[in-house]
Design an enzyme around this catalytic site. Structure first.
Site, short mmCIF file in Angstrom:
data_model
loop_
_atom_site.label_atom_id
_atom_site.label_comp_id
_atom_site.label_asym_id
_atom_site.label_seq_id
_atom_site.Cartn_x
_atom_site.Cartn_y
_atom_site.Cartn_z
N HIS A 236 0.89 -1.36 0.43
CA HIS A 236 0.09 -0.45 -0.38
C HIS A 236 0.52 1.15 0.52
O HIS A 236 0.10 2.04 0.51
CB HIS A 236 -1.26 0.16 1.26
CG HIS A 236 -1.65 -1.49 1.50
ND1 HIS A 236 -3.61 -1.27 0.53
CD2 HIS A 236 -1.60 -1.86 1.84
CE1 HIS A 236 -3.43 -2.33 0.68
NE2 HIS A 236 -3.22 -3.37 1.53
N SER B 5 16.98 16.52 -18.25
CA SER B 5 16.60 17.67 -18.72
C SER B 5 16.64 19.61 -18.81
O SER B 5 18.87 19.27 -19.03
CB SER B 5 16.11 18.75 -16.42
OG SER B 5 15.24 19.98 -16.41
N LYS C 74 20.48 16.84 -13.93
CA LYS C 74 19.38 16.08 -13.20
C LYS C 74 19.63 14.17 -14.69
O LYS C 74 20.04 15.30 -15.74
CB LYS C 74 18.06 16.56 -13.88
CG LYS C 74 17.11 16.12 -13.68
CD LYS C 74 15.73 16.58 -13.13
CE LYS C 74 14.33 16.08 -12.97
NZ LYS C 74 13.96 15.65 -13.28
N GLU D 297 10.50 4.95 -18.11
CA GLU D 297 9.64 5.23 -18.68
C GLU D 297 8.93 5.36 -19.93
O GLU D 297 7.79 4.84 -20.57
CB GLU D 297 10.15 7.08 -19.17
CG GLU D 297 10.12 7.45 -17.67
CD GLU D 297 10.95 8.85 -17.23
OE1 GLU D 297 10.68 9.59 -18.55
OE2 GLU D 297 10.90 9.47 -16.57
#
Length: 461
Positions: A186, A316, A322, A329
């Site tokens: 959860h 980025s 970054k 993805e």
């Protein structure tokens, strides 16, 4: 542009002189300028396997001369070599039976076969319908070519990629078997687990998908050939379907058989639906694996950061330094596309009216796309991400030691309610679990040390 004149039952039409297709292909090319999705070349190769086998079968049955058989076989082998790909220009969005693509293959085979006969000083000539398409209909040839293409692509592309990623996860599972971390359910802290155990869950997903894929692809071995127009086999010898399946098997190495019910084979594509259902299941598992990896690698300083993954490119255009989980993805987008394709395949397969389903090209297109996306996606994810997964043990240990769910090990000794009080007190007052347990008086320090052992909790049996 230099042209030549070809004709069909509609009359004459100009065709580019340097192209091998004929009148019906040219009409389709002009009548269906829809989208950019070309009929997959693998379907063309499936047709070439079929036309090759059909020529040999028709020769065996006394319906085709040896010279014509040899010429057609030669032309089909040229197609299968990849040398003639430019001569198959049609798009997916055409007649739902795939008639134009069937005729595209018939016309190209006929053209090349006639060149072969001319080179061999033969007086015979090959007609696209009367010879190349002899004993066949588009209604039984397209689903046959579809099954041949699908089976081959599953065998040669999808299954190797699946095994590759599965084996990498198995290596990580074994390598990280001694690392104990906090489990999560959860999205909340749970009892401890080994990092190797967590990865074993991912690996077993792929094991199960491999098994399901092996089962579902067996149904694709059934071929519609021999059913001709409506499943009755009109204009084909009773032995034609079995012979064609035999010769396709002989040339591909796969055990294809002629479907025992051709009426089903022409109007229903539930076998492809089942295959794609397995692809959807695989997509769902890959979605879960990729999401777990990117969550576990989140950070580097304000996320979970329990594992590191390879840094492949800047992440980025505005934030210097970054780096993003781009492979994860990519794989999740692949999974979403495959799930969408499954909806198309399922709905299109339900649309068989009377003796024929006329959604065959879109069923084929989406299923092949799913196979390629999954195969390429798994291979790329494996090579650029999975092989480089490494644990960040300092963070793993910190999360484990801070977790209040280690209190679960006290349940058998002091009961659920007292254990819950210890956890709540620790959380509310900012105490360690050990400090809270001792302050409540429910356990001594010695008992706590004896009972709270993460290494025992990950392997309680």
């Amino acid at each position: 542009m230099s042209v030549r004149i070809e004709h069909d039952t509609f009359g004459e039409i100009e065709v580019p002189a340097d192209k091998y297709w004929g009148a019906q292909t040219e009409r389709s090319k002009r009548n269906f300028p829809v989208g950019k999705e070309r009929m997959p070349i693998e379907v063309v190769y499936g047709f070439a396997q079929l036309k090759r086998a059909a020529a040999i079968a028709n020769f065996d049955l006394g319906k085709l001369s040896e010279a014509k058989k040899d010429a057609i076989v030669y032309a089909c082998d040229q197609i299968l070599s990849g040398e003639l790909d430019e001569h198959f220009p049609l798009v997916v969005w055409q007649t739902g039976s795939g008639t134009q693509s069937n005729m595209n293959v018939n016309e190209v085979v006929s053209y090349v076969a006639n060149m072969y006969l001319k080179d061999h000083q033969s007086d015979e000539s090959i007609h696209p319908n009367d010879d190349v398409n002899k004993s066949q209909s588009s209604n039984d040839t397209f689903p046959t070519a579809m099954h041949v293409a699908l089976y081959q692509e599953v065998e040669t592309k999808l299954e190797p990629a699946l095994k590759l990623l599965r084996n990498t996860l198995k290596e990580k599972e074994d390598k990280f078997d001694s690392i104990i971390k906090i489990g999560r359910t959860h999205l909340q802290d749970a009892t401890p687990i080994k990092l190797g155990q967590e990865i074993s869950g991912w690996r077993y997903m792929l094991d199960r998908c491999e098994t399901m894929l092996s089962e579902s692809k067996k149904h694709i071995l059934n071929l519609a050939i021999g059913g001709t127009a409506v499943g009755t086999g009109i204009n084909a010898h009773p032995e034609f379907g079995d012979k064609v399946a035999h010769y396709i098997s002989e040339n591909t190495g796969y055990p294809f058989v002629s479907s025992e019910n051709k009426f089903h084979a022409l109007t229903a594509h539930d076998e492809v639906v089942q295959l794609h259902g397995t692809l959807k299941a695989l997509a769902g598992d890959l979605m879960k694996i990729a999401n777990d990896v990117r969550w576990l690698a989140s950070g580097p300083r304000a996320g979970l950061a329990e594992i590191s993954i390879p840094e492949n490119e800047p992440g980025s255009s505005i934030m210097p330094g970054k780096v993003n989980p781009t492979q994860c993805e990519m794989l999740t987008m692949v999974a979403v596309q495959v799930m969408g394709n499954d909806t198309v395949v399922g709905f299109a397969s339900s649309q068989g009216n009377f003796e024929l389903n006329v959604y065959k090209p879109v069923i084929m297109h989406n299923t092949l796309q799913s196979i390629y996306l999954l195969a390429d996606g798994m291979e790329t994810f494996n090579n650029n991400c999975a092989v480089g997964i490494e644990p960040i043990e300092e963070n793993i240990d910190n999360y484990l030691n801070q977790s209040l769910m280690l209190v679960t090990a006290l349940n058998p000794h002091i009961g659920y309610e007292k254990a819950a009080q210890i956890a709540k007190k620790a959380h509310k007052e900012g105490l360690t679990l050990k400090e809270s347990a001792i302050q409540t008086g429910y356990v001594t320090e010695e008992q706590f040390e004896a009972w709270i052992k993460p290494e025992d909790m990950v392997d309680p049996h």
